[in-house]
Scaffold this motif. Structure first.
Motif, PDB file in Angstrom:
ATOM      1  N   ASN A 152       6.000 -19.595  -2.718  1.00  0.00           N
ATOM      2  CA  ASN A 152       4.640 -19.823  -2.190  1.00  0.00           C
ATOM      3  C   ASN A 152       4.284 -18.911  -1.022  1.00  0.00           C
ATOM      4  O   ASN A 152       3.570 -19.314  -0.090  1.00  0.00           O
ATOM      5  CB  ASN A 152       4.464 -21.291  -1.783  1.00  0.00           C
ATOM      6  N   LEU A 153       4.783 -17.689  -1.076  1.00  0.00           N
ATOM      7  CA  LEU A 153       4.512 -16.728  -0.004  1.00  0.00           C
ATOM      8  C   LEU A 153       3.541 -15.628  -0.417  1.00  0.00           C
ATOM      9  O   LEU A 153       3.231 -14.742   0.388  1.00  0.00           O
ATOM     10  CB  LEU A 153       5.828 -16.120   0.492  1.00  0.00           C
ATOM     11  N   LEU A 154       3.055 -15.677  -1.632  1.00  0.00           N
ATOM     12  CA  LEU A 154       2.016 -14.737  -2.068  1.00  0.00           C
ATOM     13  C   LEU A 154       0.686 -15.466  -2.062  1.00  0.00           C
ATOM     14  O   LEU A 154       0.411 -16.294  -2.933  1.00  0.00           O
ATOM     15  CB  LEU A 154       2.308 -14.195  -3.469  1.00  0.00           C
ATOM     16  N   THR A 155      -0.140 -15.174  -1.066  1.00  0.00           N
ATOM     17  CA  THR A 155      -1.432 -15.825  -0.927  1.00  0.00           C
ATOM     18  C   THR A 155      -2.490 -14.775  -0.607  1.00  0.00           C
ATOM     19  O   THR A 155      -2.171 -13.594  -0.404  1.00  0.00           O
ATOM     20  CB  THR A 155      -1.417 -16.868   0.213  1.00  0.00           C
ATOM     21  N   GLU A 156      -3.732 -15.197  -0.518  1.00  0.00           N
ATOM     22  CA  GLU A 156      -4.792 -14.247  -0.179  1.00  0.00           C
ATOM     23  C   GLU A 156      -4.712 -13.797   1.272  1.00  0.00           C
ATOM     24  O   GLU A 156      -5.421 -12.873   1.688  1.00  0.00           O
ATOM     25  CB  GLU A 156      -6.155 -14.875  -0.454  1.00  0.00           C
ATOM     26  N   ARG A 157      -3.815 -14.432   2.061  1.00  0.00           N
ATOM     27  CA  ARG A 157      -3.594 -13.992   3.436  1.00  0.00           C
ATOM     28  C   ARG A 157      -2.256 -13.271   3.592  1.00  0.00           C
ATOM     29  O   ARG A 157      -1.768 -13.108   4.696  1.00  0.00           O
ATOM     30  CB  ARG A 157      -3.620 -15.196   4.387  1.00  0.00           C
ATOM     31  N   THR A 158      -1.652 -12.841   2.501  1.00  0.00           N
ATOM     32  CA  THR A 158      -0.350 -12.170   2.544  1.00  0.00           C
ATOM     33  C   THR A 158      -0.516 -10.662   2.524  1.00  0.00           C
ATOM     34  O   THR A 158      -1.314 -10.127   1.742  1.00  0.00           O
ATOM     35  CB  THR A 158       0.517 -12.595   1.344  1.00  0.00           C
ATOM     36  N   VAL A 159       0.268  -9.968   3.373  1.00  0.00           N
ATOM     37  CA  VAL A 159       0.353  -8.512   3.306  1.00  0.00           C
ATOM     38  C   VAL A 159       1.835  -8.136   3.233  1.00  0.00           C
ATOM     39  O   VAL A 159       2.645  -8.584   4.052  1.00  0.00           O
ATOM     40  CB  VAL A 159      -0.351  -7.831   4.498  1.00  0.00           C
ATOM     41  N   MET A 160       2.176  -7.351   2.223  1.00  0.00           N
ATOM     42  CA  MET A 160       3.549  -6.911   1.990  1.00  0.00           C
ATOM     43  C   MET A 160       3.643  -5.400   2.203  1.00  0.00           C
ATOM     44  O   MET A 160       2.863  -4.638   1.620  1.00  0.00           O
ATOM     45  CB  MET A 160       3.998  -7.256   0.569  1.00  0.00           C
ATOM     46  N   ALA A 161       4.592  -4.987   3.025  1.00  0.00           N
ATOM     47  CA  ALA A 161       4.728  -3.568   3.338  1.00  0.00           C
ATOM     48  C   ALA A 161       5.483  -2.820   2.248  1.00  0.00           C
ATOM     49  O   ALA A 161       6.418  -3.350   1.657  1.00  0.00           O
ATOM     50  CB  ALA A 161       5.446  -3.390   4.670  1.00  0.00           C
ATOM     51  N   HIS A 162       5.060  -1.599   2.012  1.00  0.00           N
ATOM     52  CA  HIS A 162       5.717  -0.594   1.171  1.00  0.00           C
ATOM     53  C   HIS A 162       5.338  -0.709  -0.304  1.00  0.00           C
ATOM     54  O   HIS A 162       4.437  -0.025  -0.754  1.00  0.00           O
ATOM     55  CB  HIS A 162       7.235  -0.594   1.365  1.00  0.00           C
ATOM     56  N   GLY A 163       6.057  -1.483  -1.094  1.00  0.00           N
ATOM     57  CA  GLY A 163       5.722  -1.620  -2.513  1.00  0.00           C
ATOM     58  C   GLY A 163       5.913  -0.360  -3.328  1.00  0.00           C
ATOM     59  O   GLY A 163       5.295  -0.200  -4.389  1.00  0.00           O
ATOM     60  N   CYS A 164       6.777   0.540  -2.873  1.00  0.00           N
ATOM     61  CA  CYS A 164       6.943   1.843  -3.545  1.00  0.00           C
ATOM     62  C   CYS A 164       7.346   1.709  -5.016  1.00  0.00           C
ATOM     63  O   CYS A 164       6.979   2.545  -5.845  1.00  0.00           O
ATOM     64  CB  CYS A 164       7.989   2.680  -2.822  1.00  0.00           C
ATOM     65  N   HIS A 165       8.123   0.677  -5.323  1.00  0.00           N
ATOM     66  CA  HIS A 165       8.722   0.595  -6.659  1.00  0.00           C
ATOM     67  C   HIS A 165       8.245  -0.635  -7.427  1.00  0.00           C
ATOM     68  O   HIS A 165       8.945  -1.122  -8.327  1.00  0.00           O
ATOM     69  CB  HIS A 165      10.250   0.610  -6.525  1.00  0.00           C
ATOM     70  N   LEU A 166       7.053  -1.121  -7.116  1.00  0.00           N
ATOM     71  CA  LEU A 166       6.483  -2.243  -7.853  1.00  0.00           C
ATOM     72  C   LEU A 166       6.075  -1.812  -9.249  1.00  0.00           C
ATOM     73  O   LEU A 166       5.556  -0.715  -9.457  1.00  0.00           O
ATOM     74  CB  LEU A 166       5.257  -2.795  -7.114  1.00  0.00           C
ATOM     75  N   THR A 167       6.286  -2.693 -10.219  1.00  0.00           N
ATOM     76  CA  THR A 167       5.844  -2.433 -11.595  1.00  0.00           C
ATOM     77  C   THR A 167       4.377  -2.831 -11.747  1.00  0.00           C
ATOM     78  O   THR A 167       3.813  -3.544 -10.905  1.00  0.00           O
ATOM     79  CB  THR A 167       6.685  -3.240 -12.592  1.00  0.00           C
ATOM     80  N   ASP A 168       3.770  -2.396 -12.834  1.00  0.00           N
ATOM     81  CA  ASP A 168       2.391  -2.787 -13.100  1.00  0.00           C
ATOM     82  C   ASP A 168       2.281  -4.303 -13.238  1.00  0.00           C
ATOM     83  O   ASP A 168       1.271  -4.899 -12.828  1.00  0.00           O
ATOM     84  CB  ASP A 168       1.884  -2.099 -14.371  1.00  0.00           C
ATOM     85  N   GLU A 169       3.293  -4.940 -13.813  1.00  0.00           N
ATOM     86  CA  GLU A 169       3.286  -6.392 -13.950  1.00  0.00           C
ATOM     87  C   GLU A 169       3.273  -7.056 -12.569  1.00  0.00           C
ATOM     88  O   GLU A 169       2.557  -8.048 -12.347  1.00  0.00           O
ATOM     89  CB  GLU A 169       4.517  -6.861 -14.735  1.00  0.00           C
ATOM     90  N   GLU A 170       4.029  -6.505 -11.624  1.00  0.00           N
ATOM     91  CA  GLU A 170       4.042  -7.053 -10.272  1.00  0.00           C
ATOM     92  C   GLU A 170       2.696  -6.837  -9.583  1.00  0.00           C
ATOM     93  O   GLU A 170       2.206  -7.711  -8.856  1.00  0.00           O
ATOM     94  CB  GLU A 170       5.176  -6.428  -9.460  1.00  0.00           C
ATOM     95  N   LEU A 171       2.086  -5.681  -9.801  1.00  0.00           N
ATOM     96  CA  LEU A 171       0.771  -5.427  -9.216  1.00  0.00           C
ATOM     97  C   LEU A 171      -0.258  -6.420  -9.731  1.00  0.00           C
ATOM     98  O   LEU A 171      -1.172  -6.824  -8.984  1.00  0.00           O
ATOM     99  CB  LEU A 171       0.330  -3.989  -9.500  1.00  0.00           C
ATOM    100  N   GLU A 172      -0.120  -6.826 -10.976  1.00  0.00           N
ATOM    101  CA  GLU A 172      -1.024  -7.842 -11.509  1.00  0.00           C
ATOM    102  C   GLU A 172      -0.876  -9.155 -10.757  1.00  0.00           C
ATOM    103  O   GLU A 172      -1.865  -9.862 -10.507  1.00  0.00           O
ATOM    104  CB  GLU A 172      -0.757  -8.056 -13.007  1.00  0.00           C
ATOM    105  N   LEU A 173       0.350  -9.507 -10.383  1.00  0.00           N
ATOM    106  CA  LEU A 173       0.567 -10.724  -9.600  1.00  0.00           C
ATOM    107  C   LEU A 173      -0.086 -10.607  -8.221  1.00  0.00           C
ATOM    108  O   LEU A 173      -0.645 -11.583  -7.697  1.00  0.00           O
ATOM    109  CB  LEU A 173       2.062 -11.007  -9.445  1.00  0.00           C
ATOM    110  N   PHE A 174      -0.020  -9.414  -7.640  1.00  0.00           N
ATOM    111  CA  PHE A 174      -0.704  -9.199  -6.363  1.00  0.00           C
ATOM    112  C   PHE A 174      -2.206  -9.406  -6.522  1.00  0.00           C
ATOM    113  O   PHE A 174      -2.853 -10.062  -5.696  1.00  0.00           O
ATOM    114  CB  PHE A 174      -0.421  -7.783  -5.840  1.00  0.00           C
ATOM    115  N   ARG A 175      -2.764  -8.846  -7.571  1.00  0.00           N
ATOM    116  CA  ARG A 175      -4.208  -8.994  -7.781  1.00  0.00           C
ATOM    117  C   ARG A 175      -4.584 -10.461  -8.007  1.00  0.00           C
ATOM    118  O   ARG A 175      -5.550 -10.968  -7.421  1.00  0.00           O
ATOM    119  CB  ARG A 175      -4.654  -8.154  -8.972  1.00  0.00           C
TER     120      ARG A 175
END
Length: 450
Positions: free
Chosen positions: A270-293
């Motif tokens: 429960n740490l991914l919210t609309e108030r979350t900012v995660m640094a770097h993300g250099c090696h995130l997959t497209d599937e992970e980016l969808e979770l961010f969105r």
């Protein structure tokens, strides 16, 4: 664009050129404008200079009080540093010879352990707040250390100097090579609760706490769950790191075998919210980016650090194409510069390097990077209803920029248009060109003599 409420007193009026970003335009240049700031630090009006007499009558200010910007001056929004380790500032510009995990154990954790000494903390934190403000960072999202009292000192200093800040007491209960630099899960929860309570009790207008698990490898699953609950119950921001280098990504797989990805670790706690900012993300997959969105979480792009400790290169274009919120960060001291101008330059360098590798990659423009450092940063921190650009009703967080300061770093030539002047400032300028800094209408740079 006048505000209906004309009862507020006008504290500042500027006349000249404004440069900012909007959701539609990466750079919008407003010529011959008059901008008024009320005594609550809000933008009261933005109008054409020809209406200055009627504006002065309506809002009750003297035309002699107007701050006239020169031919080579402009106002721009304050810059937003979405990821900076205030506690690492003492060794900025050094110790960049190791990859991430070795770097943390060799340099970072031993230095951060020193912050139990409040005199040491006060000295470093004073310097980093002053330095970032001088360089135009009006909003900073800070990592402190595991020490509650020292973290409160950082909040006090940010408020005293007038910087808008999110301040995080770092949480970590495992995998530290420095035995004294970690807490038990219960200690971490208790001290995080104390930090939040004490900081909120101060009632600082522009300084708030942010829940701060260092990153998944240094936190147990139980601690991550506790922090997720704390953030939810207190409606707080969350900051951490994700997918900075490949070795780290592989380590997370072994530590959290029940999770599908690094992003899934934070999601399940429960740490991914609309108030979350995660640094770097250099090696995130497209599937992970969808979770961010889907969760509304944001990424802080830290290009200086990514390159300096050879972590990787984030494809910002791909992140933006996935409609994920993204801002820029200096990531001191993995990044060797506390200046957001440097963060913009390294962002462009990284984008161009990706184009060299793949000619089909669409290189970022300087206009897009300008937006990322201002409006984009405010969106990443979910503060875009308050700051990020010049809109009536928003707080006046702004920089007065002068391209022609004596002995400055920029030479100008006849006929250069305002957008050229902006580009020169972004590529060549430094703190000498930032002559005034305002946060919520308060002039914070130059610093008061006292």
């Amino acid at each position: 664009m006048n505000r209906n409420d004309t009862t507020a007193r006008i504290a500042h009026v500027f006349s000249g050129t404004l440069m900012h970003s909007t959701p539609r335009a990466a750079v919008e240049i407003l010529h011959n404008c008059v901008l008024g700031v009320d005594d609550k630090g809000k933008i009261a009006f933005i109008e054409n200079h020809r209406d200055v007499v009627s504006l002065s009558e309506k809002w009750g200010f003297e035309t002699s009080d107007i701050k006239q910007l020169g031919q080579y001056e402009f106002l721009m929004p304050g810059m937003v540093d979405t990821h900076i380790h205030a506690s690492q500032y003492s060794y900025t510009g050094t110790a960049l010879d190791l990859p991430l995990l070795e770097w943390l154990n060799t340099y970072t954790f031993p230095v951060e352990a020193k912050y139990k000494d409040l005199d040491f903390a006060n000295n470093v934190y004073t310097k980093v707040v002053r330095r970032t403000l001088k360089n135009g960072t009006t909003t900073a999202c800070y990592f402190a250390t595991i020490h509650t009292d020292a973290s409160l000192v950082l909040g006090e200093l940010a408020d005293r100097f007038g910087q808008r800040a999110l301040v995080g007491k770092v949480c970590m209960d495992c995998n530290s090579a420095v035995p004294q630099y970690k807490e038990s899960p219960s200690e971490c929860k208790e001290e995080t609760d104390r930090f939040i309570k004490e900081l909120l009790k101060k009632e600082y207008t522009n300084v708030k706490p942010v829940v701060t698990p260092r990153f998944a490898p240094s936190c147990s699953s139980s601690l991550l769950s506790e922090l997720g609950e704390i953030a939810k119950n207190n409606k707080l921001h969350v900051q951490s790191h994700i997918s900075e280098n490949k070795e780290e990504v592989e380590l997370v797989k072994t530590l959290f075998p029940g999770c599908r990805s690094y992003t899934d670790v934070y999601l399940k706690h429960n740490l991914l919210t609309e108030r979350t900012v995660m640094a770097h993300g250099c090696h995130l997959t497209d599937e992970e980016l969808e979770l961010f969105r889907e969760t509304g979480s944001a990424i802080s792009h830290c290009p200086n650090s990514n390159i300096s400790i050879c972590s990787g290169m984030l494809n910002v274009r791909n992140v933006l194409n996935h409609k994920v919120k993204l801002g820029l960060g200096t990531d001191v001291a993995g990044g060797y510069s506390p200046s957001m101008l440097d963060a913009m330059r390294r962002t462009l360098d990284t984008s161009k390097a990706l184009t060299i590798q793949d000619p089909q990659h669409k290189t970022l423009s300087f206009e897009e990077v300008f937006r990322l450092a201002t409006l984009g940063g405010s969106e990443a921190l979910s503060l875009d209803d308050q700051i990020g650009n010049f809109v009536v009703g928003k707080d006046f967080d702004a920089l007065r920029v002068n391209i022609c300061v004596p002995d400055g770093p920029i030479d100008l030539f006849p006929g250069e248009a305002p957008k050229v002047i902006l580009e020169k400032f972004l590529n060549l300028g430094d703190d000498r060109n930032i002559t005034e800094v305002y946060v919520a209408g308060r002039q914070v740079v130059p610093f008061p003599d006292k």
